[in-house]
Motif scaffolding. Structure first.
Motif, PDB file in Angstrom:
ATOM      1  N   LEU A  25      -8.669   1.985  -5.082  1.00 49.59           N
ATOM      2  CA  LEU A  25      -8.996   1.295  -6.330  1.00 49.59           C
ATOM      3  C   LEU A  25     -10.384   1.676  -6.852  1.00 49.59           C
ATOM      4  N   LYS A  26     -11.008   2.650  -6.164  1.00 49.35           N
ATOM      5  CA  LYS A  26     -12.334   3.165  -6.534  1.00 49.35           C
ATOM      6  C   LYS A  26     -13.421   2.090  -6.481  1.00 49.35           C
TER       7      LYS A  26
ATOM      8  N   TYR B 261      -1.544  -1.061  -5.105  1.00 48.49           N
ATOM      9  CA  TYR B 261      -2.821  -1.307  -4.434  1.00 48.49           C
ATOM     10  C   TYR B 261      -3.417  -2.678  -4.760  1.00 48.49           C
ATOM     11  N   GLU B 262      -3.213  -3.179  -5.978  1.00 48.68           N
ATOM     12  CA  GLU B 262      -3.736  -4.513  -6.299  1.00 48.68           C
ATOM     13  C   GLU B 262      -3.042  -5.576  -5.441  1.00 48.68           C
ATOM     14  N   ASN B 263      -1.705  -5.461  -5.301  1.00 40.28           N
ATOM     15  CA  ASN B 263      -0.981  -6.408  -4.444  1.00 40.28           C
ATOM     16  C   ASN B 263      -1.380  -6.237  -2.980  1.00 40.28           C
TER      17      ASN B 263
ATOM     18  N   LEU C 223      -8.245  -2.585   4.341  1.00 39.45           N
ATOM     19  CA  LEU C 223      -9.060  -3.004   3.192  1.00 39.45           C
ATOM     20  C   LEU C 223      -9.935  -1.848   2.721  1.00 39.45           C
ATOM     21  N   GLY C 224     -10.525  -1.123   3.674  1.00 34.27           N
ATOM     22  CA  GLY C 224     -11.330   0.041   3.321  1.00 34.27           C
ATOM     23  C   GLY C 224     -10.516   1.074   2.554  1.00 34.27           C
ATOM     24  N   GLU C 225      -9.294   1.349   3.026  1.00 32.72           N
ATOM     25  CA  GLU C 225      -8.438   2.321   2.366  1.00 32.72           C
ATOM     26  C   GLU C 225      -8.026   1.850   0.972  1.00 32.72           C
ATOM     27  N   THR C 226      -7.678   0.558   0.885  1.00 30.46           N
ATOM     28  CA  THR C 226      -7.206   0.022  -0.398  1.00 30.46           C
ATOM     29  C   THR C 226      -8.319   0.018  -1.436  1.00 30.46           C
ATOM     30  N   TYR C 227      -9.502  -0.455  -1.041  1.00 32.40           N
ATOM     31  CA  TYR C 227     -10.641  -0.442  -1.977  1.00 32.40           C
ATOM     32  C   TYR C 227     -10.958   0.985  -2.413  1.00 32.40           C
ATOM     33  N   ASN C 228     -10.824   1.935  -1.496  1.00 26.40           N
ATOM     34  CA  ASN C 228     -11.078   3.327  -1.848  1.00 26.40           C
ATOM     35  C   ASN C 228     -10.080   3.804  -2.908  1.00 26.40           C
TER      36      ASN C 228
ATOM     37  N   TYR D 248       0.837  -1.207   0.000  1.00 30.03           N
ATOM     38  CA  TYR D 248       0.000   0.000   0.000  1.00 30.03           C
ATOM     39  C   TYR D 248       0.870   1.255   0.000  1.00 30.03           C
ATOM     40  N   GLN D 249       1.913   1.252   0.852  1.00 25.99           N
ATOM     41  CA  GLN D 249       2.784   2.410   0.950  1.00 25.99           C
ATOM     42  C   GLN D 249       3.541   2.670  -0.356  1.00 25.99           C
ATOM     43  N   LEU D 250       3.768   1.615  -1.136  1.00 30.04           N
ATOM     44  CA  LEU D 250       4.448   1.769  -2.422  1.00 30.04           C
ATOM     45  C   LEU D 250       3.476   2.082  -3.550  1.00 30.04           C
ATOM     46  N   GLY D 251       2.182   2.205  -3.225  1.00 30.12           N
ATOM     47  CA  GLY D 251       1.187   2.483  -4.256  1.00 30.12           C
ATOM     48  C   GLY D 251       0.806   1.265  -5.070  1.00 30.12           C
TER      49      GLY D 251
END
Length: 576
Positions: free
Chosen positions: A440-441, A405-407, A433-438, A400-403
């Motif tokens: 990824l829209k 988001y799919e991984n 998960l909430g942050e990551t899905y956000n 996540y920190q590296l951008g």
């Protein structure tokens, strides 16, 4: 207590024929057989053997049925009673087993196997008085059977016959000679009776036999220390050093002696002598270090000593994971994270099987925001612990920190699927998960993840702030966002960022006057240095028709570094 059984088919058959009449003595095995067994006797014997077979293969109900039938035909047959007792015991019918064993013994009162079984049954039912009688009888007849001595001791102890228990050990000692096992057993008895001199005398026997064995001097010395006789203890410690100056436990005992005397420096010097010696086992050293860990929370002046001992322990045991792990714990508490990280990496070079070490290392790496190593070590740890949610969480955070988001999504979802309890790790996985899905829209899944996190902790300020802000940015579900924003600011007063969040939600709800008041609170609480907050304030002022003031706030935002891509355009448009 574990019971001992003898299931011998041949024995069953032999005892059947030997009990034909109590008056007839068993013939010598060398004498010619004179008795010719009848067909009925042979048939009875065969049925008994068949019953014992059923018992031995686990068909207890069938064995019981067959033996009961034989018992009805020949109630005086002690072999049948004995086998019935064994079956009842295996069926956990202990009282019935005792009854059958007593019946067997009544018919054959000197039978060793019957006495054995009955003695064990009495012990099992805590009938130590009857057990005492049985083991006494057996010892008189079979003095070479050591287990009878121990069983008699147990029977004595549970009846409070402590001195008789010691005398029983004396009988065994006369047969076998002095041994450490017996000396320590008798020592415990004499200490229970508060007869310290006799307790010391038992260990003195070992000293007399092995005068160069320092352990026995230590035993006496430690006993004196327990009895508040420190000077007598010191004499024994001095003898121990003369016998073997390399024994680290002597120095550990001397450290305690000097500690109790208040001579701190001498105590610590002796403790260092013990710690530098690899002959002292690591677990003993860890116990000492754990006591230091507790006491240094109150007496931080002892922290330097704790680190000294930790380093000596590592020097003595450089390949021992426990030593490095303990050292790492002290370093973490002292906020020496870089050194703690190196200590835990050292542990993993030696032993990768301790999950807690991986977790401690990853916590440090996460705190240091060392993203590359977070990914490296979490990935490696998952090879050993593939079902640990925490490892997936750390791996996900790294991506996540590296951008990536799919991984990140894959890692968090794997971690979510491994969750068992709703602990802090579970909460954090749902938040991420909430942050990551956000990112990824995937807003529906993002909202579901944040909702799950709030069900776990309705007062989580991070989730309340971000979730309601994301809803405001999307201009969706504003009523829910308003409710979260209000709750957020009830939980955390005077926070400029949270006040800005709530003000922006009010802006989306077109409640501009209220929004203005909350942005002014935010600016008063330090928000005047934040370009995002200043831009929000300008946007609200524009809606209220305060165009000049809005432009002033936007220009301040530009001076602070700007925020949105449209900020400069907004200023130009309003200055036309």
């Amino acid at each position: 207590m574990k019971l001992k059984y003898i299931f011998l088919i041949g024995f069953a058959a032999f005892t059947l024929f030997s009990c034909k009449t109590k008056q007839t003595k068993s013939p010598s095995p060398l004498a010619p057989k004179e008795h010719q067994y009848t067909k009925a006797e042979l048939e009875f014997s065969g049925k008994l053997i068949d019953a014992v077979k059923e018992k031995n293969i686990g068909n207890l109900d069938e064995a019981e049925k067959m033996l009961n039938e034989l018992h009805r035909k020949s109630p005086e047959n002690h072999a049948v009673s004995y086998q019935l007792a064994n079956v009842k015991l295996l069926q956990d019918k202990t009282i019935e087993a005792i009854s059958m064993a007593e019946l067997a013994l009544k018919e054959d009162p000197d039978n060793q196997w019957y006495l054995n079984l009955l003695g064990d049954l009495y012990m099992e039912t805590a009938d130590y008085a009857k057990g005492y009688d049985i083991w006494t009888r057996l010892l008189k007849k079979y003095p070479d059977q050591q287990e009878y001595y121990y069983n008699l001791v147990i029977s004595c102890v549970y009846q409070g016959k402590w001195e008789e228990a010691a005398k029983t050990y004396d009988l065994l000692e006369k047969r076998n000679g002095v041994s450490e096992e017996l000396a320590l057993a008798k020592q415990r008895i004499w200490l229970h009776l508060k007869k310290v001199d006799k307790a010391v005398a038992e260990i003195q026997k070992l000293v007399d036999l092995y005068p160069r064995e320092s352990r026995y001097y230590l035993m006496i010395g430690d006993l004196y220390m327990e009895q508040k006789m420190p000077e007598d203890a010191k004499k024994q410690y001095d003898k121990a050093i003369k016998a073997d100056s390399t024994n680290p436990y002597t120095y550990a005992s001397l450290a305690e002696y000097y500690r109790q005397k208040g001579e701190r420096d001498k105590s610590f010097e002796n403790l260092k002598m013990a710690f530098i010696n690899p002959k002292m086992d690591i677990d003993t050293k860890i116990k000492v270090m754990l006591s230091y860990y507790s006491i240094t929370e109150v007496h931080d002046e002892l922290l330097e000593d704790a680190f000294t001992l930790s380093k000596l322990m590592i020097e003595a045991h450089p390949l021992e994971p426990k030593a490095w792990s303990m050292y790492g714990d002290f370093l973490i508490r002292d906020k020496r994270y870089e050194e703690a990280r190196d200590a835990f990496i050292k542990v993993l070079e030696v032993d990768k099987s301790k999950y807690i070490i991986w977790e401690q290392l990853l916590m440090i790496l996460s705190y240091e925001e060392d993203i590359d190593n977070m990914l490296k070590y979490s990935t490696e740890a998952l090879d050993y612990f593939p079902s640990q949610p925490y490892l997936f969480m750390i791996k996900g955070i790294g991506h996540y920190q590296l951008g990536e988001y799919e991984n990140a999504q894959k890692a968090f979802e794997f971690g979510r699927n491994m969750l068992i309890t709703n602990d802090e790790t579970a909460l954090n996985i749902w938040i991420y998960l909430g942050e990551t899905y956000n990112k990824l829209k995937n807003y529906q899944k993002s909202d579901e993840a944040f909702d799950r996190a709030l069900r776990m902790n309705p007062k989580n300020i991070y989730v309340l702030n971000n979730y309601c802000y994301y809803l405001a940015l999307r201009n969706e579900n504003i009523d829910k966002a308003l409710e979260m924003g209000e709750r957020l600011n009830e939980l955390e007063l005077y926070n400029a960022s949270y006040q800005d969040t709530y003000g922006w939600v009010l802006y989306r709800a077109e409640r501009y006057e209220e929004a203005k008041r909350w942005l002014e609170k935010s600016i008063a609480n330090g928000g005047d240095s934040n370009p995002e907050i200043l831009e929000h304030y300008g946007d609200i002022l524009l809606k209220l028709g305060e165009i000049d003031n809005a432009v002033i706030q936007w220009e301040k935002a530009m001076e602070k570094g700007g925020f949105s891509e449209t900020l400069e355009q907004k200023i130009k448009e309003q200055k036309k």
